[in-house]
Each structure stands twice: as C-alpha cells, then as structure tokens.
Design an enzyme around this catalytic site. Structure first.
Site, PDB file in Angstrom:
ATOM      1  CB  SER A 193      69.310  15.190  63.474  1.00  0.00           C
ATOM      2  OG  SER A 193      68.169  14.606  62.855  1.00  0.00           O
ATOM      3  CG  ASP A 194      67.214  15.214  58.396  1.00  0.00           C
ATOM      4  OD1 ASP A 194      67.148  16.348  58.899  1.00  0.00           O
ATOM      5  OD2 ASP A 194      66.229  14.649  57.855  1.00  0.00           O
ATOM      6  CB  CYS A 195      69.362  19.941  57.933  1.00  0.00           C
ATOM      7  SG  CYS A 195      67.653  19.740  57.377  1.00  0.00           S
TER       8      CYS A 195
END
Length: 731
Positions: free
Chosen positions: A455-457
């Site tokens: 998600s954060d990538c």
C-alpha cells in the site's frame, strides 16, 4: 579497508576486486565473481566500490564542507545529495544496497542446497562464513534474531549449523564459542517453531517435536476466519510450504557431518531426547510472543488428529491442494516468492516433488541469487530481494522537496529513478485461485518481478511520479506513464482501505484486513508479534494519505470519493495517537518514524501546530525527548516494549525524522529545530556522507533491519525543508 573480526581470526576471504554487481532494467541485483583476466577488462562500477567499501570509490571533495568556515545547511544537503547520487546504478535507476539484519534467512539457502546435494560455489561459501563470523555477538559468540540482538537459541543454532555445513570445523574458535553459548541456553530443543522446522528438515531434530501446521486448513470454506487465505501474506506464504513439509515429514539424508552436528547442538545424546515433549519448549531468551492457551489446546487436538484420526485419502488430497497453491506462488513471483523464508521452503517442496534437475528447481537456483547480497562484512541473504521501489520513490520526492531535482547535476539521477518506477508498476494479474487481490496498477516494495502489492509503496510511487510529470524540466518524459495508469494505481489504493468492521479508515500493508485481529491468539511463531492477519499501520495509512492528497490536488478522477477516503484515513491517524502524543511505528524505529509520517499526513490536509491539538501533542511528545546535543535517538527497545526508549546517543536518521515532523508542523520554537539541524551538519563527513550509526527499520515488533539509504535521504529532506522555510536566515 576496515578490519573485521574474521580478519583477526585469519579467516579466508575472496578478492573484493573480482566482484561485480549485475542489475537489469527491472531492478534485479545479483553478484558475480570474475576470473582475474575477466575483471581486468571490466572496471567496477562506483556503486560496487561503495558497497564493498573499496578505497577506489571516487569520494567527493566539495569545496565547502563540515569544518570549513561558511558551511551551511544548504551545503550539507547539497553535499549529501552529490554523494548519494554516486550510489545509483545509472542504467536501471536503482540504489543497490545490502538490506540486512535478520539472522535466520541464510539457513534457507544453505539448507536447501545441502538437501539437494548441490555444492555452493567456494567464493560464496567464504563470504557467507565471513558475514556470519563478523556478526557474532562480541561477548559470547552467539547470534540473535537480528544482528544487533542478544544471543538466542534461534539465531545461534541456525548460524552454527550454517557455519558447519559451509565447512568451518567444529574446533574453530568461532564454533567453540557459539557452541558453548548454545549449550548454556539449553541447546537446540529450545529453538522456536521455525528453528525446529529447519532442524527437522536437516535431520537434526524430529518432526514429532514440531507443533502442527495442518494443510487441511486450505480446504476449509473461505468464509471461515481461520482460512489461511485470510491470513497476513507472509504468514500464509511461510506456513503453506511448512504444512507440506510437516505432512510428509521430510528430512534430508543423514550423513557423517549431520551426525556430528547431532552431537554438538544438544545438552544430551540425540537418541535420548523425547522430541515430542519439546514442542512447546522455547528458550525464555527467544520468546517474544508466548503461546495463548487457545493455541496450546488447538495444537494438542491437532497432534492427536494427525497421529490417530487423519485418513490417508484426506492426507493425499491436502498434499495435492497445497502443492497446487505453491506452484501458483512460484508462477506469480517468477520463483522469488514473497520473501526468502517461504522461497526456501517452496524450493524444498519443489525438490521433493520434481527433483534437483527439474526446470522449476533450477528456477529457484537462479532466483536465490536475487537476495544473496555481498558487502564488506561478507555475504548474506537479505530481508527481501531489495528495496528498489521504496528507495527510488523517496529519492525523487526528497530531491524535489530540497529543490535539487530540477538542477542539471541531479537531472539524470531523477530521470533514471523515475523511469524505473514507470517500468515497475504491475501490469498482470495473479493466477486465479491464488488468494491474491487484483494487482494491476500497484507497486511493490522491491521489484515488479516479486509481484506483491504494498500500500505505502504504491502511494509513495504515485506521489513521486506526479512530481516528475508536473516539472517542466522533465516534460519530455511524460509518455513514460499515462494518466490512466496512475488512475489504476488509485483504484488499487482505494480498494486497500479498510472500510468494513476491521479498523475502519486504516490501511494495512499488502491487503485489506480479512479476519479479526483476535486471530493473533493462534500466532505460532513465538518470536514475532502481529503476524496472523493484516494489521492496521499508522505509517501505511500516513503514506496512503500522502499519495491520495497529492493525486487529488492535480486530478479530478474519483474526486469526491478520494476526499471522503482521505478524511476517514486522517480520522484513523488521529484515533491512533497515544495519550502522550506519540504514534507507535511498526516498520521503522519507532515513535520517531511513525510520528514523522503522521504529522506529514496531517500537514497534507492543512493541520499544523497552531490549528490542531493532534499536531501540538505530537510536537510536544518529540520536544520533551530531545537529547542534550540537540538531536534525537531511539532504541530498538521502543519497538519491543511499545514505549519510547532513548538510544545511547542521538542518531542522524531519527533526528531527521523528528525535524521533518516539526518543520511540517510549523513548530514555533526555532531553537529546538536548529539544535537538530546543527547536529545533522556536524555529523556529516567532509565528503558529504553520513556514516551508519544504528539500525533504522523493524518488522513484527522484534526484528531489526537496516535501510542503508535512509541516512542520506532523510537528512537531505530535513535540511532541504529547513532551508526552504527559513531561506536566507537558515544556518
């Protein structure tokens, strides 16, 4: 070159000048050892020289540097950026680095090759031994869960076995010290679950002493919370092949060396040990997450079932089901699997099913090299096959924040990293029935080949790409990626947000939360916390807010829905703040890491020290923990104990994290900020480098891992932000 413990012992090493790091356009990293005549025709790259700490590395010599009159914060971040750009592979755009720390990964590479009867090349053997020797505990000679840990049974027995299988004799001083420590800890019977599995595979333990991992769970209805398809991806990835290995009771052929090891790792004769009585025996030093009563009862029931009740037809059906899923994991990741632990287990299953000469097992032999990384201490298996996407996204963003990206001397650095991100976006789906969500449009942590959405990538990559696309200096690169592809990334992000009954508004890592967090009561690993299902993470939620707010600023796609999603995500961030103002971090150490991301997310929606009680509490939390030298430093103990614990001295990376938070929060006391800025300036070498000080990352609360690029990227961002805010009045 630095002198290591292995050098003091006279341990043989390879010629560092014969090593070359190979990369490709998708970010694969693999080391090759050349013959002298081959090496003479191929100069080493600067990043290879840097990674091996060779004196030939072209160390920058800036005109104005730390220690010279007139050295400013602006000089510091410029010098840091000029140094860091030399660490990039200009062809692929990535920043290769040794993503190391965990001490339980190399056993997979060593054990699978040993079981297959494949000789590890001598140059690899020498460097694998060097790394293990150089990370031995300086006092007792053992090893821990990670390289900065106290000695544990898990770390000590696995690395002792590694050294012996790689060729170090039992009477070598390293083996003698480690064996003494292992036996003082009670011997190998006290190894946690994964340790017992590896020892059983190597015929150094008995499967009857390993707690069950029934493959039948994969045949349950998916609606049941206990179905492994609802577990966290790493846990299901590991226990999928473990369930196969446990089912068939695989142990490699016993040979003279393994017989010797049986005599070396226990406090009493191997044949006298009742292994079935040691299923729950875990050394107290190792134990981070004790069994729940529910897990112990469940294990007892399963042991009885496996011994007396399991019908043969069901055993065969479960075996077939699990192997089919393993083949899908292999196909979805091109033999990388999600990470080295389950990769090694899946390779072992492939060896059993298809043999060492099969094309699929050869595929694993090729892909093992992706995470086998060399450095000045030696060679080890990394936490994943790299940090390529993560580092490239941050590099682009932070060079823009510091006002560097559009300057001619950094143009090629940004261009190469940007093109890598554009190539790395996922454009294929996983095989049906893999228990994987849609991934087209997402990014992972390392490479496109590895294939797991993070998600954060995804969010940080979207933000980085938009920065480049909006810059007139890079207008000619617009066609590298389309608006439609960015919109597809947003679709993935929105699908990842938890909107149901589990942690409303939050983001986890790879998937939505698919089962109750109470499933953690069945955590069998003993050395890790929060592994059974996806958990909500402040840092992931923060990054997703940053990606969504940046996209929302420039695109009309799903505009109103994105606004609503940002609102419920920021509400979750506020809800996650502790009463003292801190945010607990799970992927970096620890409160400084999460606090930085949380306050950057709140900054992105217009909240700061003057208008937000959450930001004020966050700032006060940090300011009260400033150290006497003006910096901040946080110990790995913070992650383990869930409370802020100072490190012995302030640290560059964590000082940078706090400064970024305070600067974005518009914290009014400038002297607090400038004390930290002075520390960043004073810690920088004349070349522009910041030296490694302490481990930066963590996972599952208990295992430390290094992010080598952080000590450049975050100081550059902190100093750049400071200069942007204070301009001509900056230090």
């Amino acid at each position: 070159m630095a002198r290591y413990y292995s050098d003091e012992l006279g341990l043989e090493r390879t010629d560092p000048y014969l090593w070359r790091l190979r990369t490709d356009e998708l970010g694969r990293e693999s080391w090759e050892y050349l013959l002298p005549e081959e090496a003479s025709k191929e100069p080493q790259s600067t990043f290879t020289q840097w990674l091996l700490k060779l004196p030939e590395f072209p160390t920058p010599e800036p005109e104005i540097y730390n220690g010279v009159d007139g050295f400013t914060a602006k000089n510091a971040y410029e010098n840091g950026a000029s140094f860091f750009k030399l660490l990039q592979d200009p062809e692929s755009g990535i920043f290769p680095c040794q993503y190391k720390g965990p001490m339980f990964l190399t056993i997979g590479y060593v054990a699978v090759n040993y079981a297959a009867g494949i000789e590890i090349p001598r140059h690899e053997k020498l460097e694998l031994m060097r790394y293990i020797v150089n990370t031995a505990h300086p006092v007792d000679g053992g090893w821990g869960l990670h390289s900065e840990d106290k000695s544990t049974v898990f770390g000590t027995v696995l690395n002792y076995v590694n050294l012996r299988l790689l060729g170090l004799p039992t009477d070598h001083p390293v083996c003698t010290r480690a064996r003494e420590t292992l036996l003082k800890l009670g011997g190998a019977t006290g190894a946690p679950h994964w340790g017992k599995v590896w020892l059983s595979i190597l015929n150094l333990y008995k499967w009857e002493g390993v707690n069950p991992a029934p493959p039948e769970t994969w045949m349950l209805p998916y609606w049941m919370s206990i179905h492994p398809g609802r577990w966290w991806v790493h846990t299901r990835g590991v226990y999928l092949p473990i369930s196969y290995l446990s089912l068939v009771g695989y142990s490699c052929k016993l040979d003279p060396l393994l017989r010797e090891l049986r005599d070396e790792i226990y406090t009493k004769p191997f044949q006298s040990i009742d292994f079935s009585q040691n299923r729950n025996n875990v050394c107290g030093v190792d134990l981070y997450y004790p069994h729940s009563s529910l897990l112990d009862v469940t294990n007892n029931v399963l042991v009885f079932y496996e011994k007396y009740l399991r019908p043969r037809w069901l055993k065969e059906k479960a075996k077939s089901r699990v192997y089919d899923l393993i083949k899908k994991e292999i196909a979805n990741t091109n033999f990388l699997c999600i990470a080295p632990v389950n990769q090694a287990f899946c390779a072992l299953v492939t060896l059993i099913e298809e043999g060492a000469e099969s094309e699929n097992f050869k595929g694993f032999q090729y892909r093992f090299k992706d995470a086998l990384f060399h450095g000045p201490q030696g060679m080890t298996i990394m936490g994943t096959n790299g940090v390529q996407t993560w580092d490239c996204a941050f590099t682009i963003q932070y060079f823009f924040v510091a006002g560097l990206a559009e300057r001619p001397e950094y143009h090629d650095t940004i261009k190469a990293a940007y093109k890598f991100l554009c190539r790395t976006q996922f454009d294929t789906e996983c095989l049906p029935g893999s228990f994987r969500d849609s991934r087209i449009g997402a990014w992972g942590f390392s490479t496109k080949t590895q294939g797991y959405t993070v998600s954060d990538c995804t969010a940080e990559s979207v933000k980085a790409i938009i920065m480049v696309r909006n810059s007139p200096s890079f207008e000619y690169l617009l066609d590298e990626i389309t608006d439609q592809r960015l919109c597809k990334a947003i679709d993935v992000l929105l699908d990842l947000q938890n909107l149901g009954e589990f942690e409303y508004g939050s983001f986890a890592t790879y998937e939505k939360i698919k089962a109750p967090l109470a499933m953690e009561k069945l955590n069998p690993a003993e050395v890790f916390g929060n592994i059974m299902v996806e958990f909500p993470y402040v840092e992931c939620t923060d990054s997703c807010v940053l990606g969504l707010t940046y996209f929302h600023r420039y695109y009309d796609y799903r505009k109103e829905e994105i606004s609503r999603r940002i609102k419920i995500a920021t509400d979750y961030i506020k809800k996650s703040q502790q009463s003292d103002g801190g945010w607990y971090g799970c992927w970096g150490i620890c409160f400084t890491y999460a606090g930085m991301f949380a306050m950057e997310a709140l900054h992105s929606v217009g909240e700061n020290y003057s208008n937000s009680e959450y930001v004020r509490k966050g700032c006060d939390f940090f300011v009260t923990r400033q150290m006497d030298d003006g910096g901040w430093g946080e110990s790995m103990k913070s992650s383990e104990l869930h409370t802020y614990v100072n490190s012995q001295r302030s640290l560059v990376v964590q000082t940078s994290w706090v400064l970024i938070a305070l600067l974005l929060a518009k914290y009014p006391n400038r002297s607090v900020i400038e004390s930290g800025i002075k520390l960043l300036k004073n810690r920088q070498l004349s070349s522009g480098e910041w030296e490694y000080e302490s481990v930066e990352g963590v996972f599952n609360h208990s295992c430390a891992i290094e992010y080598p690029s952080y000590r450049f990227l975050f100081p550059i961002k902190a100093l750049g932000l400071y200069c942007k805010i204070y301009g001509d009045n900056a230090l």
